[in-house]
Every structure is written in structure tokens, then in C-alpha cells.
Design a protein around this motif. Sequence first.
Motif, short mmCIF file in Angstrom:
data_model
loop_
_atom_site.label_atom_id
_atom_site.label_comp_id
_atom_site.label_asym_id
_atom_site.label_seq_id
_atom_site.Cartn_x
_atom_site.Cartn_y
_atom_site.Cartn_z
N PRO A 24 -4.12 -23.11 -14.74
CA PRO A 24 -4.19 -21.69 -15.14
C PRO A 24 -3.76 -21.54 -16.60
O PRO A 24 -3.06 -22.39 -17.15
CB PRO A 24 -3.18 -21.03 -14.19
CG PRO A 24 -2.21 -22.12 -13.87
CD PRO A 24 -3.02 -23.39 -13.82
N PRO A 25 -4.18 -20.47 -17.26
CA PRO A 25 -3.77 -20.25 -18.65
C PRO A 25 -2.25 -20.14 -18.77
O PRO A 25 -1.59 -19.56 -17.90
CB PRO A 25 -4.46 -18.94 -19.03
CG PRO A 25 -5.57 -18.78 -18.04
CD PRO A 25 -5.09 -19.42 -16.77
N PHE A 27 -0.90 -18.62 -21.43
CA PHE A 27 -0.86 -17.22 -21.85
C PHE A 27 -2.27 -16.82 -22.29
O PHE A 27 -3.15 -17.68 -22.41
CB PHE A 27 0.16 -16.98 -22.97
CG PHE A 27 -0.08 -17.79 -24.21
CD1 PHE A 27 -0.90 -17.32 -25.22
CD2 PHE A 27 0.54 -19.03 -24.38
CE1 PHE A 27 -1.13 -18.07 -26.37
CE2 PHE A 27 0.33 -19.78 -25.52
CZ PHE A 27 -0.51 -19.30 -26.52
N GLU A 28 -2.47 -15.57 -22.52
CA GLU A 28 -3.79 -15.08 -22.90
C GLU A 28 -3.73 -14.34 -24.22
O GLU A 28 -2.75 -13.64 -24.51
CB GLU A 28 -4.36 -14.16 -21.81
CG GLU A 28 -4.63 -14.88 -20.49
CD GLU A 28 -5.27 -13.97 -19.47
OE1 GLU A 28 -5.43 -12.77 -19.77
OE2 GLU A 28 -5.63 -14.45 -18.38
N ILE A 29 -4.78 -14.53 -25.03
CA ILE A 29 -4.95 -13.78 -26.27
C ILE A 29 -6.23 -12.97 -26.11
O ILE A 29 -7.33 -13.50 -26.25
CB ILE A 29 -5.03 -14.71 -27.49
CG1 ILE A 29 -3.79 -15.59 -27.59
CG2 ILE A 29 -5.21 -13.91 -28.77
CD1 ILE A 29 -3.83 -16.60 -28.72
N SER A 31 -9.16 -11.79 -24.28
CA SER A 31 -9.87 -12.35 -23.12
C SER A 31 -9.82 -13.86 -23.09
O SER A 31 -10.37 -14.48 -22.18
CB SER A 31 -11.33 -11.88 -23.14
OG SER A 31 -11.97 -12.31 -24.35
N LEU A 32 -9.18 -14.48 -24.09
CA LEU A 32 -9.11 -15.94 -24.17
C LEU A 32 -7.85 -16.44 -23.48
O LEU A 32 -6.73 -16.07 -23.85
CB LEU A 32 -9.10 -16.39 -25.63
CG LEU A 32 -8.88 -17.89 -25.88
CD1 LEU A 32 -10.04 -18.70 -25.30
CD2 LEU A 32 -8.72 -18.19 -27.37
N GLY A 33 -8.04 -17.29 -22.48
CA GLY A 33 -6.91 -17.92 -21.81
C GLY A 33 -6.55 -19.24 -22.48
O GLY A 33 -7.38 -20.14 -22.56
N VAL A 34 -5.34 -19.34 -22.97
CA VAL A 34 -4.88 -20.55 -23.65
C VAL A 34 -4.26 -21.48 -22.61
O VAL A 34 -3.25 -21.15 -21.99
CB VAL A 34 -3.85 -20.23 -24.76
CG1 VAL A 34 -3.36 -21.51 -25.43
CG2 VAL A 34 -4.46 -19.29 -25.78
N THR A 35 -4.89 -22.63 -22.40
CA THR A 35 -4.44 -23.55 -21.36
C THR A 35 -3.54 -24.64 -21.94
O THR A 35 -3.42 -24.80 -23.16
CB THR A 35 -5.65 -24.21 -20.68
OG1 THR A 35 -6.39 -24.96 -21.66
CG2 THR A 35 -6.56 -23.17 -20.05
#
Length: 264
Positions: A24-25, A27-29, A31-35
Amino acid sequence: MITPSSVTAADEFHAPGPSIFDLPPVFEIGSLGVTKPMLQLIVAAVVVFGFLYLAIRKGTLVPGRLQYAGEEAYGFVRNSIGRDIIGSHDFQKFTPYLVSVFFFILLNNLFASIPLFQFPTFSRSGMAYALAGLSWVIYNAVGMKKHGVLGYLKLQSVPSGVSPAMYPLLVPLEFFSNILVRPVTLALRLFCNMFAGHILLVLFATGGFYLITEYGGIGYVAGPLALVLAIVVSFLEMLIQFLQAYVFALLNAMYIAGALADEH
């Protein structure tokens, strides 16, 4: 005592599969999930750049420990990969790239064995293909710059010393092999080794704990054995992590050397 017949469906062991790579991401920026693998790429780039920069920042005739480590690391790739494969005439200009790609891949591979990370970045195929795509652009651009676009394509597609009657068969195969397939095999080699190694480690570790906690009986023997094998495999995996970084950089040097060569 728990026996095989008394293990319920809820307690059945589920072998690890591709789903363990769907993290899972963090955190998110927007709509972009940073994995986690994305963050590991950034961490690896910062660490490699920082180490090499600090190692040469205050170069002295008598090197300190950090400078000595940096010079040895740089010299290993420079001499054993760059100079030996590309040749003494052209290797210098490509050494920074080869050093960067070797240590970048090595650190991302070693993340699988480092606590808190414990995930091989290039077990995600998209990241391996992106790096292979960069390599593809570099060695093809080098060849086209030296030989021209048509001259380079001819060099890579038309084998020397072969009868023209064989061209209809060999030219498509050579073009397919040298131009199209190389980045795919380059990425697959790295991706598959990291993917399979991680699954194997998770299998031994989770299987060992399952045998001890859920199976009982023979599980008290097989479980610890599986955990010991997990430790052994983890050391073997560290060797593979190094070898895959070395092979990736080595093949890059070979492709660059082939692009610069006057004959195929």
C-alpha cells in the motif's frame, strides 16, 4: 497437540505469492500514491551520490578511510568493468555511468536484506524496465553518434563474413536480438532474480513459523529447520544481489563496447 487433521481451514498455510509485492502507499500526494519501492529509489540515489561526493570532496595524496573506500569502489567498476570491457581508449567517459548504475542497483538489491527496508526495489518489474530502458537509450545513442543512424543499424543487423544469401534469415534475427530484445532480457534478469529470491525468503520464514505455531509434532523439527534455511538463503541472496548488480553493469559495458565497435 495440534495435528494435521486438527488444523482448520482458517489455520491453513497460505504460501506467499505475487500479492506480497502489492504494497500500500506510504503516503499520497494528490492522486499519486508514494510506495515503499519509490522511496527506496530516492534513498538509494541520495546515499550513492552522498557517499561518492563525500569520498572525493577533500581528496588528498594520502587518503583517509572514506576517500580510500570511495577510490576502491570506483576503481573496482572502472577497471574490472569499464576498462576491461569497453577498452582503454573509450572507457573513461562511460565510467561515471557504470559506477552509478552498479552501486544504485546494488543498494536497491541489498534493501531486501536490510532491516526496516526488507524489500528488493527491482522486484517491481516496472522499475527494472525503466532502468533497462535508460541503458538501451544510452548504448544506442552512443552507436548512432559514432556510426550514424543507418550505419549503426547496419552494424547491429548485418553480420560480417556471411553470405548475402543468408541475409533474409539473419538480418531480422540480428535486429530483433541486438536492438529489440536486449532491454527486455536486461530487465527480466534483474527483476526475476529479485522477485524469486524475495518469495523464497518469505516462504521459508512464514512456513517455519507456521510449522512451529500451528502444526505441532514434526513441526517442532521442520519449523526450526526452515528458519535456519531462511538464514542460509538470505546470505545466498546477498551474493545474488551483488552479482545481479555486477552483471547489469557488465552487460551495459558490453553493449556500449559493441555499439562503438567497427565490426559486428
